[in-house]
Scaffold this motif. Sequence first.
Motif, PDB file in Angstrom:
ATOM      1  N   LEU A  33      12.406  16.191 -25.811  1.00  0.00           N
ATOM      2  CA  LEU A  33      12.827  15.074 -24.954  1.00  0.00           C
ATOM      3  C   LEU A  33      13.315  15.575 -23.600  1.00  0.00           C
ATOM      4  CD1 LEU A  33      14.706  12.657 -27.395  1.00  0.00           C
ATOM      5  CD2 LEU A  33      12.517  12.264 -26.263  1.00  0.00           C
ATOM      6  N   THR A  34      13.978  16.726 -23.604  1.00  0.00           N
ATOM      7  CA  THR A  34      14.438  17.295 -22.331  1.00  0.00           C
ATOM      8  C   THR A  34      13.256  17.537 -21.395  1.00  0.00           C
ATOM      9  OG1 THR A  34      16.335  18.358 -23.410  1.00  0.00           O
ATOM     10  CG2 THR A  34      15.695  19.199 -21.253  1.00  0.00           C
ATOM     11  N   MET A  35      12.188  18.120 -21.936  1.00  0.00           N
ATOM     12  CA  MET A  35      11.006  18.367 -21.111  1.00  0.00           C
ATOM     13  C   MET A  35      10.334  17.064 -20.693  1.00  0.00           C
ATOM     14  SD  MET A  35       9.274  21.780 -22.821  1.00  0.00           S
ATOM     15  CE  MET A  35       9.197  21.113 -24.483  1.00  0.00           C
ATOM     16  N   MET A  36      10.269  16.093 -21.588  1.00  0.00           N
ATOM     17  CA  MET A  36       9.650  14.806 -21.265  1.00  0.00           C
ATOM     18  C   MET A  36      10.417  14.083 -20.166  1.00  0.00           C
ATOM     19  SD  MET A  36       8.587  13.183 -24.945  1.00  0.00           S
ATOM     20  CE  MET A  36       7.285  13.866 -25.965  1.00  0.00           C
ATOM     21  N   PHE A  37      11.739  14.033 -20.302  1.00  0.00           N
ATOM     22  CA  PHE A  37      12.547  13.334 -19.302  1.00  0.00           C
ATOM     23  C   PHE A  37      12.480  14.035 -17.952  1.00  0.00           C
ATOM     24  CE2 PHE A  37      15.558  11.601 -22.830  1.00  0.00           C
ATOM     25  CZ  PHE A  37      14.593  10.679 -23.188  1.00  0.00           C
ATOM     26  N   ALA A  38      12.484  15.369 -17.984  1.00  0.00           N
ATOM     27  CA  ALA A  38      12.444  16.128 -16.731  1.00  0.00           C
ATOM     28  C   ALA A  38      11.140  15.893 -15.976  1.00  0.00           C
ATOM     29  CB  ALA A  38      12.627  17.617 -17.017  1.00  0.00           C
ATOM     30  N   ALA A  39      10.075  15.568 -16.706  1.00  0.00           N
ATOM     31  CA  ALA A  39       8.768  15.366 -16.075  1.00  0.00           C
ATOM     32  C   ALA A  39       8.589  13.951 -15.528  1.00  0.00           C
ATOM     33  CB  ALA A  39       7.662  15.669 -17.078  1.00  0.00           C
ATOM     34  N   GLN A  40       9.535  13.063 -15.797  1.00  0.00           N
ATOM     35  CA  GLN A  40       9.414  11.671 -15.369  1.00  0.00           C
ATOM     36  C   GLN A  40      10.314  11.398 -14.167  1.00  0.00           C
ATOM     37  OE1 GLN A  40       9.320   8.685 -18.675  1.00  0.00           O
ATOM     38  NE2 GLN A  40       9.614  10.470 -20.000  1.00  0.00           N
ATOM     39  N   ALA A  41       9.874  10.484 -13.334  1.00  0.00           N
ATOM     40  CA  ALA A  41      10.678  10.081 -12.176  1.00  0.00           C
ATOM     41  C   ALA A  41      11.846   9.218 -12.634  1.00  0.00           C
ATOM     42  CB  ALA A  41       9.806   9.311 -11.182  1.00  0.00           C
ATOM     43  N   GLY A  42      12.933   9.290 -11.907  1.00  0.00           N
ATOM     44  CA  GLY A  42      14.086   8.451 -12.191  1.00  0.00           C
ATOM     45  C   GLY A  42      15.118   9.064 -13.107  1.00  0.00           C
ATOM     46  N   PHE A  43      14.863  10.293 -13.581  1.00  0.00           N
ATOM     47  CA  PHE A  43      15.823  10.973 -14.445  1.00  0.00           C
ATOM     48  C   PHE A  43      16.542  12.048 -13.634  1.00  0.00           C
ATOM     49  CE2 PHE A  43      13.038   9.056 -17.473  1.00  0.00           C
ATOM     50  CZ  PHE A  43      13.791   8.850 -18.617  1.00  0.00           C
ATOM     51  N   PRO A  44      17.857  11.902 -13.414  1.00  0.00           N
ATOM     52  CA  PRO A  44      18.583  12.925 -12.660  1.00  0.00           C
ATOM     53  C   PRO A  44      18.586  14.255 -13.405  1.00  0.00           C
ATOM     54  CG  PRO A  44      20.118  11.353 -13.648  1.00  0.00           C
ATOM     55  CD  PRO A  44      18.740  10.810 -13.862  1.00  0.00           C
ATOM     56  N   ALA A  45      18.287  15.328 -12.706  1.00  0.00           N
ATOM     57  CA  ALA A  45      18.162  16.641 -13.337  1.00  0.00           C
ATOM     58  C   ALA A  45      19.439  17.067 -14.049  1.00  0.00           C
ATOM     59  CB  ALA A  45      17.779  17.683 -12.281  1.00  0.00           C
ATOM     60  N   THR A  46      20.579  16.645 -13.520  1.00  0.00           N
ATOM     61  CA  THR A  46      21.856  17.053 -14.111  1.00  0.00           C
ATOM     62  C   THR A  46      22.172  16.326 -15.408  1.00  0.00           C
ATOM     63  OG1 THR A  46      22.981  15.441 -12.705  1.00  0.00           O
ATOM     64  CG2 THR A  46      22.857  17.711 -11.889  1.00  0.00           C
ATOM     65  N   GLU A  47      21.444  15.234 -15.688  1.00  0.00           N
ATOM     66  CA  GLU A  47      21.752  14.435 -16.869  1.00  0.00           C
ATOM     67  C   GLU A  47      20.627  14.427 -17.898  1.00  0.00           C
ATOM     68  OE1 GLU A  47      24.670  13.495 -17.155  1.00  0.00           O
ATOM     69  OE2 GLU A  47      25.347  13.704 -15.089  1.00  0.00           O
ATOM     70  N   VAL A  48      19.551  15.177 -17.629  1.00  0.00           N
ATOM     71  CA  VAL A  48      18.398  15.162 -18.532  1.00  0.00           C
ATOM     72  C   VAL A  48      18.783  15.615 -19.934  1.00  0.00           C
ATOM     73  CG1 VAL A  48      16.235  16.348 -19.023  1.00  0.00           C
ATOM     74  CG2 VAL A  48      16.589  15.343 -16.790  1.00  0.00           C
ATOM     75  N   LEU A  49      19.546  16.703 -20.030  1.00  0.00           N
ATOM     76  CA  LEU A  49      19.929  17.220 -21.344  1.00  0.00           C
ATOM     77  C   LEU A  49      20.829  16.243 -22.085  1.00  0.00           C
ATOM     78  CD1 LEU A  49      19.917  19.428 -23.471  1.00  0.00           C
ATOM     79  CD2 LEU A  49      21.782  20.553 -22.242  1.00  0.00           C
ATOM     80  N   HIS A  50      21.795  15.635 -21.368  1.00  0.00           N
ATOM     81  CA  HIS A  50      22.678  14.664 -22.006  1.00  0.00           C
ATOM     82  C   HIS A  50      21.886  13.473 -22.560  1.00  0.00           C
ATOM     83  CE1 HIS A  50      25.547  16.827 -19.363  1.00  0.00           C
ATOM     84  NE2 HIS A  50      26.374  16.642 -20.378  1.00  0.00           N
ATOM     85  N   LEU A  51      20.909  13.015 -21.788  1.00  0.00           N
ATOM     86  CA  LEU A  51      20.078  11.900 -22.241  1.00  0.00           C
ATOM     87  C   LEU A  51      19.250  12.298 -23.460  1.00  0.00           C
ATOM     88  CD1 LEU A  51      18.982  10.578 -18.747  1.00  0.00           C
ATOM     89  CD2 LEU A  51      20.131   9.193 -20.494  1.00  0.00           C
ATOM     90  N   ALA A  52      18.743  13.531 -23.458  1.00  0.00           N
ATOM     91  CA  ALA A  52      17.972  13.998 -24.607  1.00  0.00           C
ATOM     92  C   ALA A  52      18.852  14.096 -25.852  1.00  0.00           C
ATOM     93  CB  ALA A  52      17.345  15.358 -24.299  1.00  0.00           C
ATOM     94  N   LEU A  53      20.063  14.604 -25.700  1.00  0.00           N
ATOM     95  CA  LEU A  53      20.996  14.723 -26.823  1.00  0.00           C
ATOM     96  C   LEU A  53      21.385  13.343 -27.359  1.00  0.00           C
ATOM     97  CD1 LEU A  53      23.238  17.582 -25.418  1.00  0.00           C
ATOM     98  CD2 LEU A  53      21.902  17.709 -27.520  1.00  0.00           C
ATOM     99  N   GLY A  54      21.734  12.427 -26.459  1.00  0.00           N
ATOM    100  CA  GLY A  54      22.148  11.098 -26.883  1.00  0.00           C
ATOM    101  C   GLY A  54      21.023  10.319 -27.542  1.00  0.00           C
ATOM    102  N   THR A  55      19.838  10.379 -26.956  1.00  0.00           N
ATOM    103  CA  THR A  55      18.687   9.666 -27.518  1.00  0.00           C
ATOM    104  C   THR A  55      18.288  10.265 -28.865  1.00  0.00           C
ATOM    105  OG1 THR A  55      17.912   9.225 -25.269  1.00  0.00           O
ATOM    106  CG2 THR A  55      16.335   8.884 -27.051  1.00  0.00           C
TER     107      THR A  55
END
Length: 266
Positions: A33-55
């Motif tokens: 998920l970290t890699m998927m979110f990082a590849a998409q627009a609209g995901f702040p780089a500083t929060e990608v890992l947190h979003l992956a962990l929470g999701t």
Amino acid sequence: MLWWLAYIALGLFTGLFAGMLGIGGGLVMVPTLTMMFAAQAGFPATEVLHLALGTSMAAILFTSLASLRAHHDHQAVLWKVVGQITPGILAGTLIGTLFAGSVPSRPLALFFMVFVCLVAVQMILDLKPKASRELPGALGVFGVGTGIGALSALVAIGGGSLTVPFLTWCNVRVQHAIGTSAAVGFPIAIGGSLGYIFNGWEHPGLPPWSVGYVYLPALLWLVPSSMLIAPLGARLAHRLPVATLKRLFAAILILLAAKMMWGLSV
């Protein structure tokens, strides 16, 4: 369209192993998920890992429930052990969270890597514990649960990676160890999901349709696919030979150690 297909594929993969091995699936889900979110627009780089962990934690909540039901139908959940170890794991998770910032992460991670590699070797070689060894009393199980919860919080893993080896070391049948681990994962996922929602609530810059650090569009596709396939994984757990299950779990542990080694090197 490609992203929701990727979410479905990830849900199927993690759901299968969650049901088969009694682990939450975060080991695979979080980095993917970290890699998927990082590849998409609209995901702040500083929060990608947190979003992956929470999701991931929110998805595990549903996957573990499906896995738990399937293992319960096979009478593979030791509910007495669940009742004894779950409070300890939750207490240990709280303790680990409180001290996470003050404990040196590198020595701890190195210790854990050595530990899981030794467990993996023991499972691959199918070394048998002493026939007389059995689970400790309620207080002992609670204490082990506390250690599992604390270590899991400090090195950011799910409790199943340690719960299953502990139970099999105490001569618990591997299918029962997997079913019991799946049951233990459910309350942990509840606490983890609520924590990520609370900590990310109204956090600025998160993508639309986020509830705290849980990204709902990904969760929408992860949950049905993982819940659909988890019972199949549970059925496989009761049909595959014990030695095969142990080696599969050992492979997961080795993957976990490799992931931690990679984390130490960057």
